[in-house]
Design an enzyme around this catalytic site. Structure first.
Site, PDB file in Angstrom:
ATOM      1  CB  ILE A 193      -0.987  -0.015   1.188  1.00 27.90           C
ATOM      2  CG1 ILE A 193      -1.912  -1.241   1.075  1.00 27.90           C
ATOM      3  CG2 ILE A 193      -1.793   1.280   1.242  1.00 27.90           C
ATOM      4  CD1 ILE A 193      -2.796  -1.486   2.283  1.00 27.90           C
ATOM      5  CG  ASP A 208       9.506  -0.726   5.203  1.00 32.61           C
ATOM      6  OD1 ASP A 208      10.183  -1.619   5.744  1.00 32.61           O
ATOM      7  OD2 ASP A 208       8.379  -0.929   4.721  1.00 32.61           O
ATOM      8  CG  ASP A 245     -10.762   3.377   6.849  1.00 29.84           C
ATOM      9  OD1 ASP A 245     -11.942   3.768   6.750  1.00 29.84           O
ATOM     10  OD2 ASP A 245     -10.375   2.249   6.476  1.00 29.84           O
ATOM     11  CD  GLU A 265     -11.831  -0.564  13.287  1.00 30.64           C
ATOM     12  OE1 GLU A 265     -12.272  -1.413  12.515  1.00 30.64           O
ATOM     13  OE2 GLU A 265     -10.826   0.131  13.031  1.00 30.64           O
ATOM     14  CG  HIS A 278     -11.714  -1.116   8.969  1.00 27.12           C
ATOM     15  ND1 HIS A 278     -11.102  -1.638  10.081  1.00 27.12           N
ATOM     16  CD2 HIS A 278     -10.986  -1.559   7.912  1.00 27.12           C
ATOM     17  CE1 HIS A 278     -10.053  -2.361   9.709  1.00 27.12           C
ATOM     18  NE2 HIS A 278      -9.959  -2.328   8.403  1.00 27.12           N
TER      19      HIS A 278
HETATM   20  P1  NAD Z   1       2.800  -4.903   3.617  1.00 29.97           P
HETATM   21  O1  NAD Z   1       3.116  -6.096   4.450  1.00 29.97           O
HETATM   22  O2  NAD Z   1       2.902  -5.013   2.136  1.00 29.97           O
HETATM   23  O3  NAD Z   1       3.719  -3.673   4.090  1.00 29.97           O
HETATM   24  C1  NAD Z   1       3.909  -3.328   5.432  1.00 29.97           C
HETATM   25  C2  NAD Z   1       5.267  -2.670   5.521  1.00 29.97           C
HETATM   26  O4  NAD Z   1       5.421  -2.110   6.826  1.00 29.97           O
HETATM   27  C3  NAD Z   1       6.454  -3.646   5.324  1.00 29.97           C
HETATM   28  O5  NAD Z   1       7.262  -3.232   4.239  1.00 29.97           O
HETATM   29  C4  NAD Z   1       7.189  -3.580   6.649  1.00 29.97           C
HETATM   30  O6  NAD Z   1       8.595  -3.707   6.514  1.00 29.97           O
HETATM   31  C5  NAD Z   1       6.806  -2.190   7.130  1.00 29.97           C
HETATM   32  N1  NAD Z   1       7.037  -1.980   8.555  1.00 29.97           N
HETATM   33  C6  NAD Z   1       6.916  -2.855   9.579  1.00 29.97           C
HETATM   34  N2  NAD Z   1       7.256  -2.261  10.744  1.00 29.97           N
HETATM   35  C7  NAD Z   1       7.610  -0.980  10.439  1.00 29.97           C
HETATM   36  C8  NAD Z   1       8.050   0.122  11.212  1.00 29.97           C
HETATM   37  N3  NAD Z   1       8.224   0.033  12.543  1.00 29.97           N
HETATM   38  N4  NAD Z   1       8.318   1.289  10.572  1.00 29.97           N
HETATM   39  C9  NAD Z   1       8.153   1.398   9.222  1.00 29.97           C
HETATM   40  N5  NAD Z   1       7.745   0.373   8.435  1.00 29.97           N
HETATM   41  C10 NAD Z   1       7.480  -0.788   9.044  1.00 29.97           C
HETATM   42  O7  NAD Z   1       1.329  -4.457   4.073  1.00 29.97           O
HETATM   43  P2  NAD Z   1       0.258  -3.631   3.223  1.00 29.97           P
HETATM   44  O8  NAD Z   1      -0.511  -4.564   2.361  1.00 29.97           O
HETATM   45  O9  NAD Z   1       0.920  -2.450   2.647  1.00 29.97           O
HETATM   46  O10 NAD Z   1      -0.745  -3.205   4.402  1.00 29.97           O
HETATM   47  C11 NAD Z   1      -0.373  -2.224   5.373  1.00 29.97           C
HETATM   48  C12 NAD Z   1      -1.449  -2.153   6.454  1.00 29.97           C
HETATM   49  O11 NAD Z   1      -2.703  -1.765   5.889  1.00 29.97           O
HETATM   50  C13 NAD Z   1      -1.711  -3.462   7.207  1.00 29.97           C
HETATM   51  O12 NAD Z   1      -1.682  -3.187   8.594  1.00 29.97           O
HETATM   52  C14 NAD Z   1      -3.114  -3.833   6.836  1.00 29.97           C
HETATM   53  O13 NAD Z   1      -3.763  -4.495   7.882  1.00 29.97           O
HETATM   54  C15 NAD Z   1      -3.738  -2.468   6.569  1.00 29.97           C
HETATM   55  N6  NAD Z   1      -4.931  -2.538   5.691  1.00 29.97           N
HETATM   56  C16 NAD Z   1      -6.021  -1.792   6.014  1.00 29.97           C
HETATM   57  C17 NAD Z   1      -7.162  -1.848   5.206  1.00 29.97           C
HETATM   58  C18 NAD Z   1      -8.398  -1.019   5.526  1.00 29.97           C
HETATM   59  O14 NAD Z   1      -9.486  -1.345   5.034  1.00 29.97           O
HETATM   60  N7  NAD Z   1      -8.291   0.056   6.263  1.00 29.97           N
HETATM   61  C19 NAD Z   1      -7.192  -2.676   4.081  1.00 29.97           C
HETATM   62  C20 NAD Z   1      -6.034  -3.399   3.760  1.00 29.97           C
HETATM   63  C21 NAD Z   1      -4.911  -3.327   4.586  1.00 29.97           C
END
Ligand code: NAD
Length: 329
Positions: free
Chosen positions: A151, A170, A255, A260, A286
């Site tokens: 994302i 990251d 969001d 929650e 959400h």
């Molecule tokens: P992803 O696993 O592709 O990326 C997460 C990144 O965070 C990784 O690159 C990781 O190295 C990095 N990270 C971990 N700890 C860190 C820190 N302390 N500082 C900086 N970076 C750090 O995940 P994604 O698919 O990009 O999803 C990200 C988040 O979005 C997840 O928590 C997911 O649950 C959430 N999400 C929310 C919704 C929604 O409807 N609101 C929908 C989908 C995903």
């Protein structure tokens, strides 16, 4: 005939395809069944919100795959599935673009004061007090992305399109990969102090809980706007409410809320944000990942995983390596 249980609504196109290929039991709508009444003969499950605990899994002797429609698997007992030779799969990335676009829906709504402007027009006030609604442009500003995964990278691409400078932090990202995505890898501290908009895209872990708290908020620009579409709990909400009330930062859009997990229907009373009175705070419930396209993609990928496993192949997005038993061979 193959029997498939679909726990919650999925995209109608995908449901129609499944119905054409198998006997389908639905866990929703007027034809809703209780899974345990059909579990003996079910070969595959497409799962959204329902809990697949050890007891439920053990009542499913024919089950070969639990295909999650989404990425989280906290509603599935993975160990029980693994022991019973059942694949558990997810649909990674299906809603990444949806979430990234929602970040900009929130950021632009805040930058251009869309909720207040709408409220005024609806109240019959077309032109009075327009001076309070002077916004800011994204072009030329700095976007700080915390977490440069699926994302975060998509947010970077969109931010570049708006003419923003992009900073990212990251722990596993490589500077050259971040640079190739048009961003600059920096420390969290540098990101927090330099960014005008800060968007969080990290998982909620013990190490990331309240990663944005009193000290981080105090170091942000007075004009900073922070967006959390990731998970409630990443930002210390009491510290955020305080920062917004004292106008230490310009605004925030969430969001997801920590509460929650306490009350899915109305978490707000369990937060430090009394109903509608915190200045500069936008909230959505959400919905960041919820688009027609993401829904279709998640359903299509989950159904493809089911088809692979029922054809005797390994799935593309497994989260376990099941102990395959002769009964499932
Ligand atoms: P992803 O696993 O592709 O990326 C997460 C990144 O965070 C990784 O690159 C990781 O190295 C990095 N990270 C971990 N700890 C860190 C820190 N302390 N500082 C900086 N970076 C750090 O995940 P994604 O698919 O990009 O999803 C990200 C988040 O979005 C997840 O928590 C997911 O649950 C959430 N999400 C929310 C919704 C929604 O409807 N609101 C929908 C989908 C995903």
């Amino acid at each position: 005939m193959t029997e498939i249980y679909v726990s919650d609504p999925i995209h109608p196109y995908v449901l129609a395809e499944i119905k054409a290929a198998a006997t389908v039991h639905l866990g929703f709508g007027p034809d809703k069944v209780n899974y345990l009444n059909v579990s003996k003969n079910v070969d595959a499950v497409i799962l959204r919100a329902e809990n697949f605990t050890k007891d439920v899994i053990e009542a499913s002797p024919q089950l070969k795959i639990i295909a999650r429609h989404g990425v989280g698997t906290n509603n599935v007992d993975i160990d029980a599935a693994t022991d019973q030779g059942i694949w558990v799969t997810t649909t990674p990335g299906a809603n990444s673009n949806a979430v990234a676009e929602h970040v900009f829906a929130l950021l632009l709504a805040g930058a251009r004061k869309v909720p207040t402007a709408t409220h005024r027009v609806r109240a019959g006030n077309w032109s009075e007090g327009k001076g309070d609604l002077i916004g800011f442009e994204l072009s030329g500003r700095t976007m700080g992305i915390i977490g440069f995964g699926a994302i975060g990278r998509r947010v970077a691409a969109i931010a570049r399109g708006f003419g923003m400078t992009v900073l990212a932090c990251d722990p596993i990202a490589k500077a050259e990969d971040v640079a190739a995505a048009g961003a600059r890898l920096v420390s969290l501290d540098e990101l927090i102090t330099e960014a005008d908009a800060i968007s969080i895209h990290v998982p909620l872990l013990p190490s990331t809980r309240h990663m944005i708290g009193v000290q981080e908020l105090a170091r942000m620009k007075k004009s900073a706007f922070i967006i959390n579409t990731s998970r409630g709990g990443l930002v210390d909400e009491a510290a955020l409410a305080d920062a917004l009330n004292k106008e230490l930062i310009a605004g925030a859009a969430f969001d997801v809320l920590e509460a929650e997990s306490i009350d899915m229907k109305d978490p707000l009373p369990h937060t430090p944000f009394p109903h509608s009175t915190t200045p500069g705070l936008l909230l959505t419930a959400h919905i960041a990942g919820q688009t027609e396209e993401a829904f279709l993609e998640a359903g299509t990928v989950a159904w493809a995983e089911v088809q692979r496993v029922l054809a005797g192949e390994a799935p593309s997005h497994p989260v376990n390596q099941p102990n395959l038993r002769p009964a499932h061979a």
